[in-house]
Enzyme design. Structure first.
Site, PDB file in Angstrom:
ATOM      1  N   TYR A 333       0.847  -1.202   0.000  1.00  0.00           N
ATOM      2  CA  TYR A 333       0.000   0.000   0.000  1.00  0.00           C
ATOM      3  C   TYR A 333       0.880   1.248   0.000  1.00  0.00           C
ATOM      4  CZ  TYR A 333      -4.076   2.837   1.558  1.00  0.00           C
ATOM      5  OH  TYR A 333      -5.091   3.754   1.664  1.00  0.00           O
ATOM      6  N   CYS A 334       0.603   2.162  -0.922  1.00  0.00           N
ATOM      7  CA  CYS A 334       1.216   3.496  -0.967  1.00  0.00           C
ATOM      8  C   CYS A 334       2.742   3.379  -1.025  1.00  0.00           C
ATOM      9  CB  CYS A 334       0.735   4.311   0.222  1.00  0.00           C
ATOM     10  SG  CYS A 334       1.127   6.083   0.099  1.00  0.00           S
ATOM     11  N   VAL A 335       3.469   4.052  -0.126  1.00  0.00           N
ATOM     12  CA  VAL A 335       4.929   3.969  -0.166  1.00  0.00           C
ATOM     13  C   VAL A 335       5.395   2.550   0.160  1.00  0.00           C
ATOM     14  CG1 VAL A 335       5.317   4.640   2.246  1.00  0.00           C
ATOM     15  CG2 VAL A 335       7.059   5.146   0.534  1.00  0.00           C
ATOM     16  N   GLY A 337       4.051   0.087  -1.193  1.00  0.00           N
ATOM     17  CA  GLY A 337       4.044  -0.509  -2.523  1.00  0.00           C
ATOM     18  C   GLY A 337       5.293  -0.162  -3.308  1.00  0.00           C
ATOM     19  N   MET A 362      -1.403  -1.304  -4.007  1.00  0.00           N
ATOM     20  CA  MET A 362      -2.582  -0.493  -3.724  1.00  0.00           C
ATOM     21  C   MET A 362      -2.168   0.982  -3.658  1.00  0.00           C
ATOM     22  SD  MET A 362      -4.606  -2.832  -0.877  1.00  0.00           S
ATOM     23  CE  MET A 362      -3.376  -2.652   0.417  1.00  0.00           C
TER      24      MET A 362
END
Length: 627
Positions: A333-335, A337, A362
């Site tokens: 998710y986000c950073v 990811g 994500m």
């Protein structure tokens, strides 16, 4: 026309009012000193102010070079002002209500919903004058074509911040709702508001972090982050949580969740009815999750490579001890990811790609050519100031990052709370999502400065060999691991059409899905809520716009679509299920129950900024959590 009863002066001169005014004056003087102290910005703050001045200078020069644009917007403004004056004079002296508006706020603008803005001539005039000025600014800046895209984006951002700050809703005497409350409470709302402002200033680093929720209403591990599990591994940087199974059998390949270290993981585990972690466990996954440490100055030298080695790679080794499995499915998710992408690329370059069977991103940026408005803070002088501040402090205070993110949606995430908390004197409501939003994390200097320069500024992650980790040059184009991208259509932190660029990089099979709503709600969208839909398209054209043109709209949550992708492709193989694995069953012993110690660390605790009362309260919370 007779004055409205709310503005009669009689109630202003009684003893209660005199007492209120004295209290307000005393508190205001004390707060003025605190506010002035915060107006002396750090290196990073000064550089952002310099960047803002430079943006306005460039904008003024561009307008000077295009007098037709400038005078055209001015003439329209003058004409509309003349009509507004005539309309307002007729309403005042004619004894009637305000007529048809010359300009109306957008439907999404919640600042002017009070009826007085539309029926009382005084407020009707103020609202329209403000909206006309804002429109003129938008027209002039929008018509500039001599600036680069980045320069124009910065000018638009800073101009919008100034216009939002000058809105009449932000001031006592020009906000009808605040005036009514002030008259009704004889100023008690202002006394209460000033006290709330003092408390928020004490909990701010630079800028002002307004309280968004009742922080006393939530306890981590009691009414948020409550999915049953245990910490089975930990190191200096993270704790690894293994969730307890709810099914008799589970998929053979474990699932490793890599959340961002900006904010805390429990956005994925707020409540049982919207917890992604609980849903994943209920689908038959053996779920492991990384809970990152809230770093302080002692972690100043922690690097991106350290996050990779002590995060996902260490977790994979621990999972092999816990389950005997040499490979995992990654959900990031986000950073987190972006870290997952670099990890898979690193494993590919070191001939260990089989450790990851599939990877899900994500709301993740990999190609940073267009990061959106957040990029305003990371360019030119701003980045140089941030780097100097990181070098001096050893970390970036997470409250500064939270303040910056809130300014990306300043009307809803800053000024609305400013008005409710400080002008109306209202206590913020209990809202778990906003509790998470204000429960921030610091960022180590060695990681954050490198991340901003190499990703946001130089966009080196998309270059073959552009990033080197522990002596290994990585290349996202060599990744064969199947990947699933899920982005959110209204995301203001990781723009969906920018995250789409990432689908063009790996050589392995790629699926891209677009969810509704924003960075949080578009991802945390449980099937039971059935709130936002999603778009799918089996094709992956070069541009995000082409992808959306050919996409199919689907109702409901994207979660079941992802689960079907996992099972149909064999990453979660239903034919190879095994008896459910509980924490402690393998070679790893249980260290402590989830959610563990790391997620409970607050910024004041980490930085040693707690008062004696805070420490007593923190001790009581920890004791209760232990019980």
């Amino acid at each position: 026309m007779q004055p409205d009863s709310q503005f009669e002066l009689g109630p202003l001169i009684d003893e209660q009012w005199a007492e209120r005014l004295g209290s307000i004056s005393h508190e205001y003087q004390a707060l003025t000193q605190a506010m002035l102290a915060r107006m002396m910005p750090s290196e990073a703050g000064e550089s952002i102010l310099d960047d803002m001045k430079e943006s306005f200078r460039r904008g003024a020069e561009a307008l000077a070079g295009n007098p037709q644009l400038f005078y055209g917007a001015q003439m329209r403004m003058v004409q509309d002002q003349m009509r507004l004056w005539q309309q307002t004079a007729q309403a005042f002296y004619g004894g009637g209500e305000s007529g048809e508006a010359i300009i109306e706020p957008e439907r999404s603008d919640r600042r002017f919903r009070d009826e007085a803005w539309h029926t009382e001539p005084f407020y009707h005039y103020i609202m329209q004058q403000y909206l006309l000025t804002a429109r003129m600014m938008d027209e002039m800046i929008g018509g500039i074509d001599s600036l680069s895209d980045r320069q124009k984006q910065s000018l638009e951002f800073y101009a919008r911040q100034c216009m939002s700050a000058m809105a009449p809703t932000n001031f006592i005497t020009t906000n009808p709702e605040v005036m009514r409350i002030t008259m009704e409470t004889k100023g008690q709302n202002l006394v209460d508001g000033l006290q709330r402002l003092r408390e928020d200033l004490d909990n701010s680093a630079e800028g002002l972090n307004v309280a968004m929720t009742d922080r006393e209403a939530f306890r981590i591990g009691e009414n948020i982050a409550v999915t049953p599990g245990d910490v089975v591994f930990e190191n200096e940087l993270m704790q690894l949580i293994q969730y307890r199974p709810t099914t008799e059998k589970t998929f053979k390949t474990p699932l490793l969740v890599v959340p961002p270290w900006i904010n805390k993981y429990y956005i994925l585990d707020l409540r049982q009815d919207n917890s992604m972690m609980k849903w994943l466990v209920d689908q038959g996954h053996t779920v492991f999750l990384i809970s990152w440490r809230n770093p302080g100055v002692e972690q100043r030298d922690v690097t991106w490579a350290d996050y990779m080695q002590m995060g996902p790679i260490a977790a994979m080794d621990a999972i092999e001890q816990a389950c005997g499995e040499k490979s995992v499915n990654l959900l990031s998710y986000c950073v987190g990811g972006t870290l997952a992408a670099t990890t898979v690329a690193y494993l590919t370059s070191t001939r260990r790609a089989r450790k990851v069977r599939s990877v899900t991103y994500m709301a993740t940026l990999q190609d940073f050519r267009d990061p959106g408005e957040i990029g305003v803070f990371f360019g030119g002088k701003s980045l140089e100031g941030i780097e100097r501040q990181l070098e001096a402090d050893g970390y970036l205070d997470g409250r500064i990052m939270a303040f910056s993110f809130n300014l990306l949606r300043e009307k809803d995430l800053f000024w609305s709370f400013y008005i409710n908390n400080y002008l109306k004197g209202e206590a913020p409501a209990a809202f778990d999502l906003l509790y998470w939003n204000t429960d921030g994390t610091n960022l180590p200097a060695g990681t954050h400065g490198w991340y901003l320069r190499n990703m946001y500024v130089e966009n080196r992650l998309v270059e073959p060999g552009g990033i080197e980790l522990d002596g290994v040059k990585i290349d996202l184009r060599k990744i064969s691991t199947p990947s699933y991208f899920i982005s959110a259509k209204e995301d203001h932190i990781a723009k969906w059409n920018s995250t789409y660029y990432g689908t063009q990089l790996p050589k392995g099979p790629v699926t891209f899905v677009l969810g509704g709503s924003g960075h949080i709600a578009g991802i945390v969208n449980p099937p039971a809520k059935n709130k936002y839909g999603y778009w799918t398209n089996d094709e992956l054209p070069d541009s995000a716009e082409q992808w959306l043109e050919g996409a199919t709209s689907n109702e409901g949550s994207w979660w079941p679509h992802w689960q079907k992708w996992m099972t149909d492709n064999g990453y979660a193989d239903a034919s190879k299920q095994v008896p459910a694995r509980s924490p402690g069953d393998g070679e790893l012993n249980v260290i402590e129950p989830a959610p563990g110690r790391y997620v409970r660390q607050t910024i004041p605790e980490v930085l040693g900024q707690l008062t004696a009362d805070d420490e007593n309260e923190s001790d009581a919370k920890n004791e209760g959590n232990a019980k």
